[in-house]
Design a protein around this motif. Structure first.
Motif, PDB file in Angstrom:
ATOM      1  N   PRO A  79       0.540  10.985  -1.366  1.00  0.00           N
ATOM      2  CA  PRO A  79       0.283  11.403   0.017  1.00  0.00           C
ATOM      3  C   PRO A  79       0.083  12.922   0.044  1.00  0.00           C
ATOM      4  O   PRO A  79       0.898  13.654  -0.529  1.00  0.00           O
ATOM      5  N   PRO A  80      -0.958  13.407   0.671  1.00  0.00           N
ATOM      6  CA  PRO A  80      -1.242  14.855   0.682  1.00  0.00           C
ATOM      7  C   PRO A  80      -0.039  15.646   1.191  1.00  0.00           C
ATOM      8  O   PRO A  80       0.627  15.248   2.154  1.00  0.00           O
ATOM      9  N   GLY A  81       0.228  16.750   0.520  1.00  0.00           N
ATOM     10  CA  GLY A  81       1.309  17.627   0.954  1.00  0.00           C
ATOM     11  C   GLY A  81       2.690  17.012   0.788  1.00  0.00           C
ATOM     12  O   GLY A  81       3.653  17.478   1.384  1.00  0.00           O
ATOM     13  N   ASN A  82       2.765  15.959  -0.012  1.00  0.00           N
ATOM     14  CA  ASN A  82       4.056  15.269  -0.247  1.00  0.00           C
ATOM     15  C   ASN A  82       4.677  14.699   1.021  1.00  0.00           C
ATOM     16  O   ASN A  82       5.892  14.555   1.113  1.00  0.00           O
ATOM     17  N   ARG A  83       3.833  14.392   2.014  1.00  0.00           N
ATOM     18  CA  ARG A  83       4.386  13.727   3.203  1.00  0.00           C
ATOM     19  C   ARG A  83       4.804  12.309   2.836  1.00  0.00           C
ATOM     20  O   ARG A  83       4.433  11.791   1.786  1.00  0.00           O
ATOM     21  N   GLN A  84       5.579  11.690   3.747  1.00  0.00           N
ATOM     22  CA  GLN A  84       5.963  10.296   3.512  1.00  0.00           C
ATOM     23  C   GLN A  84       4.739   9.393   3.673  1.00  0.00           C
ATOM     24  O   GLN A  84       3.870   9.687   4.506  1.00  0.00           O
ATOM     25  N   PRO A  85       4.699   8.299   2.944  1.00  0.00           N
ATOM     26  CA  PRO A  85       3.607   7.337   3.171  1.00  0.00           C
ATOM     27  C   PRO A  85       3.720   6.763   4.581  1.00  0.00           C
ATOM     28  O   PRO A  85       4.826   6.585   5.099  1.00  0.00           O
ATOM     29  N   THR A  86       2.584   6.495   5.201  1.00  0.00           N
ATOM     30  CA  THR A  86       2.605   5.866   6.523  1.00  0.00           C
ATOM     31  C   THR A  86       2.872   4.367   6.363  1.00  0.00           C
ATOM     32  O   THR A  86       2.668   3.799   5.276  1.00  0.00           O
ATOM     33  N   PRO A  87       3.297   3.708   7.441  1.00  0.00           N
ATOM     34  CA  PRO A  87       3.481   2.249   7.353  1.00  0.00           C
ATOM     35  C   PRO A  87       2.204   1.541   6.893  1.00  0.00           C
ATOM     36  O   PRO A  87       2.271   0.579   6.116  1.00  0.00           O
ATOM     37  N   ALA A  88       1.062   2.008   7.339  1.00  0.00           N
ATOM     38  CA  ALA A  88      -0.200   1.354   6.947  1.00  0.00           C
ATOM     39  C   ALA A  88      -0.457   1.519   5.450  1.00  0.00           C
ATOM     40  O   ALA A  88      -0.921   0.579   4.776  1.00  0.00           O
ATOM     41  N   GLU A  89      -0.144   2.680   4.928  1.00  0.00           N
ATOM     42  CA  GLU A  89      -0.345   2.909   3.484  1.00  0.00           C
ATOM     43  C   GLU A  89       0.615   2.049   2.667  1.00  0.00           C
ATOM     44  O   GLU A  89       0.225   1.446   1.653  1.00  0.00           O
ATOM     45  N   ALA A  90       1.871   2.008   3.107  1.00  0.00           N
ATOM     46  CA  ALA A  90       2.849   1.185   2.384  1.00  0.00           C
ATOM     47  C   ALA A  90       2.446  -0.286   2.426  1.00  0.00           C
ATOM     48  O   ALA A  90       2.561  -1.012   1.434  1.00  0.00           O
ATOM     49  N   GLU A  91       1.965  -0.715   3.571  1.00  0.00           N
ATOM     50  CA  GLU A  91       1.546  -2.112   3.727  1.00  0.00           C
ATOM     51  C   GLU A  91       0.342  -2.427   2.838  1.00  0.00           C
ATOM     52  O   GLU A  91       0.273  -3.499   2.225  1.00  0.00           O
ATOM     53  N   ALA A  92      -0.588  -1.469   2.774  1.00  0.00           N
ATOM     54  CA  ALA A  92      -1.785  -1.682   1.934  1.00  0.00           C
ATOM     55  C   ALA A  92      -1.398  -1.799   0.469  1.00  0.00           C
ATOM     56  O   ALA A  92      -2.011  -2.546  -0.303  1.00  0.00           O
ATOM     57  N   CYS A  93      -0.373  -1.070   0.064  1.00  0.00           N
ATOM     58  CA  CYS A  93       0.019  -1.052  -1.351  1.00  0.00           C
ATOM     59  C   CYS A  93       1.013  -2.168  -1.700  1.00  0.00           C
ATOM     60  O   CYS A  93       1.258  -2.416  -2.870  1.00  0.00           O
ATOM     61  N   ARG A  94       1.561  -2.806  -0.692  1.00  0.00           N
ATOM     62  CA  ARG A  94       2.615  -3.805  -0.933  1.00  0.00           C
ATOM     63  C   ARG A  94       2.183  -4.931  -1.885  1.00  0.00           C
ATOM     64  O   ARG A  94       2.965  -5.324  -2.767  1.00  0.00           O
ATOM     65  N   PRO A  95       0.966  -5.482  -1.774  1.00  0.00           N
ATOM     66  CA  PRO A  95       0.596  -6.561  -2.705  1.00  0.00           C
ATOM     67  C   PRO A  95       0.633  -6.121  -4.166  1.00  0.00           C
ATOM     68  O   PRO A  95       0.976  -6.903  -5.051  1.00  0.00           O
ATOM     69  N   TRP A  96       0.288  -4.845  -4.404  1.00  0.00           N
ATOM     70  CA  TRP A  96       0.357  -4.345  -5.788  1.00  0.00           C
ATOM     71  C   TRP A  96       1.814  -4.338  -6.268  1.00  0.00           C
ATOM     72  O   TRP A  96       2.121  -4.728  -7.386  1.00  0.00           O
ATOM     73  N   LEU A  97       2.706  -3.871  -5.398  1.00  0.00           N
ATOM     74  CA  LEU A  97       4.115  -3.777  -5.786  1.00  0.00           C
ATOM     75  C   LEU A  97       4.703  -5.177  -6.013  1.00  0.00           C
ATOM     76  O   LEU A  97       5.466  -5.404  -6.957  1.00  0.00           O
TER      77      LEU A  97
END
Ligand code: SF4
Length: 202
Positions: free
Chosen positions: A89-107
């Motif tokens: 995430p740019p600037g080391n911000r927290q991932p947004t819920p949408a980003e976490a959700e998009a990545c969830r299937p990979w995890l």
């Protein structure tokens, strides 16, 4: 198409553009440690060093984590380290819920490959996106959750331990509990008689 093996999985992750983090990343950060491991360690997301090297937890936080794991007698063959999101995430911000959700299937798929039954969540963001719990990490660290055969331990993120040295003691206690659970489940052998985790080294 569903990946057929770990190499295909990593290649698919590396080509992923499911969320906007793809636009600014240098590398997709998938894992380090063993592919198949009794312990899965999950952080928040890659930072600058991780993005540059393509590996999770390789900056100062990672060094501290490795020191703790080594002091517990846990070598890289026993753990698989990854993050909630695989792109920085740019600037080391927290991932947004949408980003976490998009990545969830990979995890989810990654956990299948790792085959881990013990999961260490590092920090409140990992806890929130992994379990849906929004409580403060200070309140729940050190308390096991059991879900569908997985044993989940929330604890502090190593970056927090760098900022506040006093929190290393509770983190160490959590890691000691993780080690004991791994032994109990047969994921790792007990330490030889007369040996003990080296708290002084952490
Ligand atoms: S963070 Fe995850 S979902 Fe988003 S682009 Fe990277 S790999 Fe894909």
């Amino acid at each position: 198409m569903q990946d057929r093996n770990w190499s295909e999985f990593v290649a698919a992750c590396s080509a992923c553009t499911r969320c906007e983090l793809a636009a600014t990343r240098r590398n997709v950060v998938v894992w380090r440690g063993a592919v198949v491991a009794p312990l899965l360690i999950v952080g928040e997301g890659p930072g600058a060093s991780e993005d540059e090297q393509g590996l999770p937890f390789v900056g100062r936080s990672g060094e501290l984590l490795d020191t703790a794991l080594t002091a517990q007698g846990l070598d890289p063959s026993t753990y698989h380290i990854c993050n909630i999101v695989k792109c920085r995430p740019p600037g080391n911000r927290q991932p947004t819920p949408a980003e976490a959700e998009a990545c969830r299937p990979w995890l989810r798929r990654q956990l299948q490959y790792a085959g881990s039954r013990v999961i260490l969540l590092l920090g409140a963001t990992a806890l929130r996106y992994f379990t849906g719990e929004t409580v403060g990490i200070t309140k729940v660290r050190g308390i096991w959750r059991e879900s569908r055969g997985y044993w989940i331990m929330p604890s502090y993120h190593p970056a927090y331990l760098l900022r506040d040295r006093r929190q290393r003691e509770p983190f160490w206690q959590d890691l000691t509990a993780v080690r004991a659970k791994l032994e109990e489940l047969g994921g790792i052998p007990p330490l030889p008689t007369g040996e003990a985790p080296d708290a002084a080294a952490f």
